[in-house]
Scaffold this motif. Sequence first.
Motif, short mmCIF file in Angstrom:
data_model
loop_
_atom_site.label_atom_id
_atom_site.label_comp_id
_atom_site.label_asym_id
_atom_site.label_seq_id
_atom_site.Cartn_x
_atom_site.Cartn_y
_atom_site.Cartn_z
N ASN A 199 0.99 -1.25 -0.04
CA ASN A 199 0.20 -0.03 0.12
C ASN A 199 0.87 1.31 -0.03
O ASN A 199 1.52 1.57 0.84
CB ASN A 199 -1.00 -0.15 1.31
N CYS A 200 0.92 1.70 -1.17
CA CYS A 200 1.87 2.84 -1.49
C CYS A 200 1.56 4.06 -0.66
O CYS A 200 2.43 5.31 -0.48
CB CYS A 200 2.32 3.43 -3.03
N GLY A 201 0.07 4.28 -0.24
CA GLY A 201 -0.41 5.61 0.59
C GLY A 201 0.02 5.65 1.75
O GLY A 201 -0.15 6.80 2.26
N VAL A 202 0.06 4.63 2.35
CA VAL A 202 0.38 4.80 4.02
C VAL A 202 1.91 4.84 4.44
O VAL A 202 1.92 5.37 5.48
CB VAL A 202 -0.29 3.21 4.61
N GLU A 205 7.93 8.21 2.69
CA GLU A 205 8.92 8.03 1.21
C GLU A 205 10.00 7.06 1.49
O GLU A 205 10.07 5.90 0.92
CB GLU A 205 9.40 9.18 0.83
N SER A 206 10.83 7.15 2.83
CA SER A 206 11.98 6.58 3.16
C SER A 206 11.53 4.90 3.27
O SER A 206 12.23 3.98 2.90
CB SER A 206 12.58 7.11 4.11
N LEU A 207 10.61 4.74 4.23
CA LEU A 207 10.03 3.40 4.41
C LEU A 207 9.45 2.85 3.21
O LEU A 207 9.88 1.63 2.90
CB LEU A 207 8.56 3.46 5.42
N LEU A 208 8.83 3.59 2.41
CA LEU A 208 8.31 2.76 1.16
C LEU A 208 9.50 2.21 0.38
O LEU A 208 9.39 1.14 -0.27
CB LEU A 208 7.28 3.71 0.45
N GLU A 209 10.54 3.15 0.24
CA GLU A 209 11.34 2.60 -0.66
C GLU A 209 12.27 1.35 -0.15
O GLU A 209 12.59 0.38 -0.84
CB GLU A 209 12.68 3.78 -0.86
N SER A 248 5.33 9.86 -4.00
CA SER A 248 6.36 11.20 -4.26
C SER A 248 6.86 10.98 -5.61
O SER A 248 7.26 10.11 -6.41
CB SER A 248 7.18 11.20 -3.23
N LEU A 249 7.55 12.26 -6.26
CA LEU A 249 8.09 12.32 -7.58
C LEU A 249 9.31 11.45 -7.42
O LEU A 249 9.51 10.92 -8.48
CB LEU A 249 8.10 13.77 -7.90
N ASN A 250 9.92 11.59 -6.32
CA ASN A 250 11.27 10.98 -6.34
C ASN A 250 10.93 9.56 -6.37
O ASN A 250 11.61 8.97 -6.95
CB ASN A 250 11.95 11.54 -4.77
N MET A 251 10.08 8.91 -5.62
CA MET A 251 9.68 7.40 -5.49
C MET A 251 9.45 6.95 -6.93
O MET A 251 9.72 6.07 -7.49
CB MET A 251 8.69 7.15 -4.48
N GLN A 298 4.48 11.76 -16.37
CA GLN A 298 3.89 11.25 -17.34
C GLN A 298 4.48 10.06 -17.98
O GLN A 298 3.83 8.70 -18.21
CB GLN A 298 3.97 12.30 -18.77
N ASP A 299 6.03 9.88 -18.12
CA ASP A 299 6.68 8.61 -18.36
C ASP A 299 6.31 7.34 -17.40
O ASP A 299 6.10 6.30 -18.10
CB ASP A 299 8.05 8.87 -18.37
N LEU A 300 6.17 7.78 -16.24
CA LEU A 300 5.52 6.65 -15.35
C LEU A 300 4.15 6.04 -15.67
O LEU A 300 3.68 4.82 -15.84
CB LEU A 300 5.61 6.94 -13.70
#
Length: 453
Positions: A199-202, A205-209, A248-251, A298-300
């Motif tokens: 679940n990418c929403g919860v 950012e660092s944890l998701l990565e 996030s844009l970074n992810m 857009q590319d993603l």
Amino acid sequence: MKSKVLIVDDEIDSLELMQELFESKGYISDTATNGVEAINKIKLQEPDIVLTDIRMPEMDGMQLLNFLIKDHPNIPVIMITAHGTVEAAVEAMRIGAKDYILKPIRLDEILAKVERITQLNSLIKENEYLLNRLQQTYDFTNMIGKTDKVQELFKLVKDVAATNTTVLIRGESGTGKELIANAIHYNSTRVKRPFVKVNCGVLAESLLESELFGHVRGAFTGAIKDKIGRFELANGGTLFLDEIGDISLNMQLKLLRVLQEGEFERVGGTETLKVDVRIIAATNKDLERAMDEGKFRQDLYYRLNVIPIEVPPLRERKDDIKYLIYYFMEKFNKIYGKNISEIDPKAMTLMENYQYPGNIRELENLIERIVVLDKRGSIKTPNLPAYIRAAEPEEVDEDVDLEKGLSYLVENYERKIIINALEKNGFNKFQTARQLQMNRSTFLSKLKKYGIQ
Ligand SMILES: Nc1ncnc2c1ncn2[C@@H]1O[C@H](COP(=O)(O)OP(=O)(O)OP(=O)(O)O)[C@@H](O)[C@H]1O
Ligand SMILES: [Mg+2]
């Protein structure tokens, strides 16, 4: 559960010895003195494992083995072999016996082998059972929907499941996006490989990565050991990226790379890892708008949107509501041991007319609550929460002058509603039209007709 052992040997002494041993260890055991007798017993009551002597009168151990391999390939067989039949035992292993033991029999050896094989077999059975249950849960009989829109959707889901392509599932909250993601995986060729969900929403950012890509020990404070990420866990299977619109844009950039190259590094790691993962993403966000606002790459988007699947909101598939109600009623009857069998037509109409902003999940919760609280064995209007009862048609004023005729009365009522809605929307015409679910030109012509300025 106790395992059932069938022991086949023409030497009564050794039969009795082994039977005693297995019974003392909690097995259920049965015996036969030749292959024919063994086959009759197997047909009656399938054992979990068969131990058979090779040399026996009538039908020997090799013939019995051949029968089992052909007709009962899931029953493991251990050959018992005396001097002089070792070659036959080796041949038996080649055609499918699980193991062999030499006579004179050593009880600890035979017990160890039987235990190992029956345990392994019960794990395999359990695994198959679980997989079957999962497949049943996500086969299409549990996806309710008769309207054309939804039937088309299910057909698309089936077709897509058979491929390996990336899928982007869109739809409001509670419409069944996750159910569809599961259905795709469990109806695909990857079914025996993992289905991994993130679940990418919860996650921050660092944890998701590190959740997605894993990390190496010491990559950041708290990273006390190496961690495998979800991409690695899903290798060979499917990765479900839920709430993809929230990252996030970074992810997004990091994800893009895995999607394009199929490779990544663990956080803090230098080794480049390659995986074979099918991606299913889902979101309830308006990604096109997010792109316009520069919040989604857009590319993603194009990488993900290979096969778009739109799940319609419940209010656009009203005809399905009653089927879903019966489906959930059955489901919760079972779970809560209730026996509701009747739905009053008026209650049904009210439930069908409600808008369900929370879609199927909201309907499911509603039925669960009604079933839990039920005392009568039927669903009637008073069982419904007030907000659903409020969907009842407006009461007609007692003192309405019916002599004026229906069309005059209806138009007069329509005029009142429009003025009221305009007031509530600060006299913003387009906002009012939207709220009343009318298109602009119809709305403007009504304003003109009723002389509303
Ligand atoms: N067609 C269907 N038939 C039966 N049950 C359904 C159907 N679609 C969804 N459901 C049930 O509705 C509930 C919500 O579905 P799901 O979690 O898949 O929605 P979602 O779109 O992922 O929601 P969210 O956006 O809130 O995460 C689940 O319990 C699911 O089993
Ligand atoms: Mg979901």
